[in-house]
Motif scaffolding. Structure first.
Motif, short mmCIF file in Angstrom:
data_model
loop_
_atom_site.label_atom_id
_atom_site.label_comp_id
_atom_site.label_asym_id
_atom_site.label_seq_id
_atom_site.Cartn_x
_atom_site.Cartn_y
_atom_site.Cartn_z
N THR A 116 0.85 -1.20 0.00
CA THR A 116 0.00 0.00 0.00
C THR A 116 0.88 1.24 0.00
OG1 THR A 116 -1.46 -1.25 1.41
CG2 THR A 116 -1.99 1.06 1.12
N GLU A 138 -4.80 -2.58 -7.75
CA GLU A 138 -5.83 -2.93 -6.74
C GLU A 138 -5.76 -1.99 -5.53
OE1 GLU A 138 -4.95 -7.05 -6.01
OE2 GLU A 138 -5.41 -7.57 -8.10
N ASN A 139 -4.54 -1.67 -5.09
CA ASN A 139 -4.40 -0.75 -3.95
C ASN A 139 -4.97 0.62 -4.26
OD1 ASN A 139 -3.22 -2.40 -2.01
ND2 ASN A 139 -1.18 -2.13 -2.85
N GLN A 159 -7.31 1.24 -6.50
CA GLN A 159 -8.77 1.11 -6.63
C GLN A 159 -9.46 1.12 -5.27
OE1 GLN A 159 -8.96 -2.33 -9.16
NE2 GLN A 159 -9.30 -1.12 -11.01
N ARG A 160 -8.77 0.57 -4.26
CA ARG A 160 -9.34 0.60 -2.91
C ARG A 160 -9.49 2.03 -2.40
NH1 ARG A 160 -7.14 -4.52 -2.03
NH2 ARG A 160 -5.10 -3.83 -1.30
N ARG A 161 -8.69 2.92 -2.97
CA ARG A 161 -8.80 4.34 -2.59
C ARG A 161 -9.64 5.11 -3.62
NH1 ARG A 161 -2.78 6.44 -1.56
NH2 ARG A 161 -3.96 8.38 -1.56
N GLN A 162 -10.41 4.38 -4.42
CA GLN A 162 -11.26 4.97 -5.47
C GLN A 162 -10.46 5.66 -6.58
OE1 GLN A 162 -12.93 5.42 -2.17
NE2 GLN A 162 -14.01 3.61 -2.89
N CYS A 163 -9.20 5.30 -6.73
CA CYS A 163 -8.37 5.86 -7.80
C CYS A 163 -8.30 4.85 -8.94
CB CYS A 163 -6.95 6.11 -7.30
SG CYS A 163 -6.69 7.75 -6.71
N THR A 164 -8.82 5.21 -10.08
CA THR A 164 -8.78 4.31 -11.22
C THR A 164 -7.71 4.77 -12.20
OG1 THR A 164 -11.12 3.91 -10.97
CG2 THR A 164 -10.16 3.27 -13.07
#
Length: 340
Positions: free
Chosen positions: A3, A247-248, A250-255
């Protein structure tokens, strides 16, 4: 542990009013990467990796400890980008302009002034909210405002909520996906298409769709006959390490909307060649780290003990610098090994 490793790539991103995905949360997550980059740089400079007397005015606190591989990654990024940027400015004998796309709270303008290699004009473009914050910092911190005033010829600066314009420095809140608006704003503030021009983007294009970033790269190639584009970004993203990074985020809503251009060094170069640039080179950050002046690398490696060198290697193999050029004025190409 991984992360933390996503932090290496995060810089401030493009100016945009609309969310990148369905929610405002996603847009905010992308915008927050500006602070990630600033706090990482603030921590690394506090440890002595490199000197930046101006970063303290954008990040008051040193903040929590960052892993040694993150600090070394930022060291390589800052030195690698600065090397190419400074080489271009010197080749033009400072008769050029620089446009930092998604500049965030970057301090390059102040460094160039201190080192006496200022371009004719230095432009920054970013999210209107980030630009408003940066303007506030400049207005309230004399060490930031003084160099801008010293290089300005009249008593008054053009200043509003989302732009500041002086003779040598200009910051604009604009949307990098709206090319005609971007072009119009830059020309309003005396951008000169006839001058050699350097574009700088650090982890910006990856948050745009491939067609949006390709439009931007194409506009840059089409508008300026002598130019260089430096792009620091992820690479080799299709392997397992790359997937975990995605994936990390995306977990923070960053695409990472533009990740397909980050598959390899070839795909990074190809995007520029397809968009009208004449020449493109790319190196991963591990290679760049090995090309930096080794006495200084030895100095920074003594600052902190690094438990697993493999982790540093893995991390740096997933970032790259790509630089593309157009050279009507025959300045000659900038090579990475020049001037070290």
């Amino acid at each position: 542990m991984l992360t933390e490793h996503i932090a290496l790539g995060q810089g401030s991103l493009m100016a945009a009013r609309q969310p990148f995905t369905d929610t405002d949360t996603a847009d905010e997550a992308v915008r927050a990467t500006c602070d990630d980059a600033t706090t990482c740089k603030r921590f690394a400079t506090s440890k002595g990796y490199w000197k930046d007397p101006y970063i303290q005015y954008f990040a008051r606190n040193v903040g929590e400890r960052k892993a040694p591989e993150i600090n070394r990654g930022y060291y390589a990024r800052v030195h690698g980008v600065n090397h190419l940027l400074d080489a271009f400015i010197r080749k033009t004998e400072c008769d050029c302009q620089v446009i930092n796309l998604g500049a965030g709270l970057d301090t390059t303008f102040w460094r160039l002034k201190d080192e006496n290699i200022m371009p004719r004009k230095f432009f920054e473009v970013d999210f209107p909210t980030i630009v408003a914050r940066k303007i506030h910092n400049i207005k309230t911190k004399p060490p930031l405002s003084k160099p801008i005033i010293e290089t300005h010829s009249t008593d008054s600066l053009l200043l509003d909520a989302h732009s500041l314009d002086s003779d040598r420095y200009c910051i604009i809140g604009a949307d990098l996906r709206d090319i005609s608006n971007l072009d119009e704003k830059l020309k309003k503030f005396q951008l000169n298409p006839e001058l050699p021009t350097l574009f700088l983007s650090e982890c910006v294009l990856v948050y745009m769709t491939p067609s949006q970033s390709s439009n931007l790269i194409h506009w840059a190639a089409e508008t300026f006959h002598t130019a260089m584009f430096i792009n620091y970004e992820q690479v080799n993203m299709s392997d397992r390490f790359g997937q975990v990074m995605i994936e990390n985020l995306q977990r923070r809503q960053c695409t990472l909307a533009g990740v397909e251009a980050c598959q390899s060094l070839d795909s990074q170069k190809e995007r520029f060649l397809k968009a009208g640039w004449e020449h493109a080179d790319a190196l991963d950050m591990m290679t760049i780290y090995s090309m930096l002046p080794q006495d200084d690398v030895a100095r920074i490696e003594r600052l902190e003990f690094l438990d697993e060198r493999e982790l540093l290697q893995q991390l740096l193999q997933h970032y790259s610098i790509c630089w593309a050029t157009k050279d009507k004025l025959n300045l000659g190409t900038v090579q990475f090994h020049d001037h070290f």
